[in-house]
Enzyme design. Structure first.
Site, short mmCIF file in Angstrom:
data_model
loop_
_atom_site.label_atom_id
_atom_site.label_comp_id
_atom_site.label_asym_id
_atom_site.label_seq_id
_atom_site.Cartn_x
_atom_site.Cartn_y
_atom_site.Cartn_z
CG ASP A 1 -1.78 1.20 1.35
OD1 ASP A 1 -2.44 1.52 0.34
OD2 ASP A 1 -1.83 1.81 2.42
CG ASP B 1 -1.01 7.75 0.75
OD1 ASP B 1 0.09 8.29 0.49
OD2 ASP B 1 -2.01 7.89 0.04
#
Length: 168
Positions: A9, A11
């Site tokens: 992922d 952020d």
């Protein structure tokens, strides 16, 4: 021959989550991310970023802003010997969109594009929606990167990215 990938992922895993990060000035790497990606590449994993980017759909920044920051990120990783093979993103705010995590669309697109053996892949996310998307796509080992002791469907919860390297 099928490949394997380390899915990340963005952020909260690649960069510090400052809320809708879209400028180079606000892009700060999470400690340990470059080392993890170098180790993954040494072990034959492609590094692939899969990220919801609803800030685009909310009008907070543009696809061009996202592309500019993505090129900066890829350049920084490449310079550190931790090359990112690909980045898949979903700009939608609609939780029903097949690419918006917790739906598996981004992972499935990556699998098709790179001929991945999903059971041999590993994912790291900082939210349970990341884990659910990876599981739905058949990713073999999934890690929740969180200091909070929360219930998770992940293989394990880790507080430091270095902990993931032992599972590669």
């Amino acid at each position: 021959m099928a490949s394997k990938a380390l899915f990340l992922d963005r952020d909260g895993v690649v960069n510090v989550d400052g809320g809708y990060v879209h400028s180079i000035e606000d892009f700060l790497l999470v400690p340990g991310i470059l080392e993890l990606c170098r180790k993954a590449r040494e072990k034959g994993y492609l590094v692939i970023v899969v990220t919801n980017q609803s800030g685009i759909g909310r009008g907070m920044f543009t696809e061009e802003d996202f592309t500019r920051l993505t090129e900066h990120m890829k350049g920084a990783f490449s310079a550190a010997g931790a090359e990112i093979a690909d980045v898949f993103h979903c700009p939608s705010v609609d939780d029903g969109h097949p690419d918006r995590k917790p739906n598996p669309g981004l992972f499935l697109k990556a699998a098709a594009a790179h001929g991945l053996d999903m059971a041999a892949c590993v994912s790291v996310g900082d939210r349970e929606r990341d884990i659910r998307a990876a599981l739905a796509a058949g990713v073999g080992r999934n890690f929740l990167f969180s200091a909070e002791d929360v219930p998770t469907l992940a293989t394990a919860r880790v507080e430091a990215l270095e902990e993931v390297a032992a599972w590669l």
